[in-house]
Design a protein around this motif. Structure first.
Motif, mmCIF file in Angstrom:
data_model
loop_
_atom_site.group_PDB
_atom_site.id
_atom_site.type_symbol
_atom_site.label_atom_id
_atom_site.label_comp_id
_atom_site.label_asym_id
_atom_site.label_seq_id
_atom_site.Cartn_x
_atom_site.Cartn_y
_atom_site.Cartn_z
ATOM 1 N N ALA A 150 125.868 -7.782 3.720
ATOM 2 C CA ALA A 150 124.738 -8.443 4.371
ATOM 3 C C ALA A 150 123.424 -7.994 3.746
ATOM 4 O O ALA A 150 122.522 -8.813 3.507
ATOM 5 C CB ALA A 150 124.748 -8.144 5.872
ATOM 6 N N GLU A 151 123.305 -6.702 3.459
ATOM 7 C CA GLU A 151 122.089 -6.199 2.829
ATOM 8 C C GLU A 151 121.918 -6.790 1.432
ATOM 9 O O GLU A 151 120.804 -7.120 1.019
ATOM 10 C CB GLU A 151 122.136 -4.672 2.747
ATOM 11 N N ALA A 152 123.010 -6.938 0.685
ATOM 12 C CA ALA A 152 122.933 -7.503 -0.667
ATOM 13 C C ALA A 152 122.498 -8.966 -0.618
ATOM 14 O O ALA A 152 121.688 -9.411 -1.445
ATOM 15 C CB ALA A 152 124.278 -7.366 -1.371
ATOM 16 N N GLU A 153 123.024 -9.737 0.339
ATOM 17 C CA GLU A 153 122.625 -11.145 0.465
ATOM 18 C C GLU A 153 121.148 -11.258 0.807
ATOM 19 O O GLU A 153 120.433 -12.097 0.252
ATOM 20 C CB GLU A 153 123.473 -11.832 1.531
ATOM 21 N N GLN A 154 120.666 -10.408 1.727
ATOM 22 C CA GLN A 154 119.250 -10.438 2.095
ATOM 23 C C GLN A 154 118.379 -10.061 0.903
ATOM 24 O O GLN A 154 117.354 -10.691 0.635
ATOM 25 C CB GLN A 154 118.991 -9.486 3.269
#
Length: 195
Positions: A150-154
């Motif tokens: 999720a952090e990588a997508e954001q």
């Protein structure tokens, strides 16, 4: 030679050989890994925070366990303290001999000893109620990995938005007139092609 000369010589030899502490070959003591700390906390006690230099892994036990003797030390392995059920189980194996039996009796009786040791080790491991730090570390690692996607997508969305804004600003700057530059005169169609 006196009766005490031989024991005195043996004592001197043992003192010379065994009295010297063992030292590593390079002369340095083995390094201690201080990059992690495993702590057992009880009840609602706060877990110490990890720092940049040290990771703290906490295992939580109930408040009632705080002042009790640790489970590893509660039970005795003295044969006199064995239950009758456990004693009867040992009698079941009295007649087992031969191949794959782990007994000195019969042809190939030694062949089952490895399997028996493995079986006993897994039984001890399954029955143990001790804190298993490897399971706690694996659970925390999975929780951390669950948030990384999720952090990588954001982060990817943020980078793409910054790049898009940068490209739009470049296009605006290229389209704008320079302060010392005059706008070219508008091009009008010539009348020569109207014949």
């Amino acid at each position: 030679m006196s009766n005490y000369a031989l024991p005195a010589a043996a004592a001197a030899f043992l003192t010379a050989t065994l009295g010297v502490p063992a030292v590593a070959q390079d002369g340095a003591a083995p390094a201690i890994d201080d990059s992690y700390n495993m702590v057992i906390v009880y009840g609602d006690d706060a877990c110490p925070q990890s720092t940049d230099e040290q990771i703290v892994v906490c295992a939580r036990k109930s408040e009632g366990e705080r002042y009790r003797i640790p489970e590893d030390l509660r039970y005795s392995t003295d044969p006199a303290n064995r239950s009758w059920a456990a004693r009867v189980e040992t009698f079941e194996m009295v007649g087992a001999f031969g191949t794959m039996s782990c007994s000195p009796v019969g042809a190939g009786g030694y062949t089952g000893c490895t399997q028996e040791m493995i079986r006993n080790a897994y039984a001890d491991k399954d029955a143990a109620a001790t804190v298993r730090f490897s399971q706690i570390i694996e659970r925390l690692r999975q929780e951390r990995l669950g948030t990384i996607d999720a952090e990588a997508e954001q982060t990817q969305r943020d980078v793409e938005m910054i790049e898009r804004e940068y490209m739009q600003r470049l296009e605006r700057e290229r389209a704008a007139e320079l302060p010392d530059e005059q706008a070219p005169p508008p091009v009008t169609p010539s009348a020569e092609g109207d014949d």
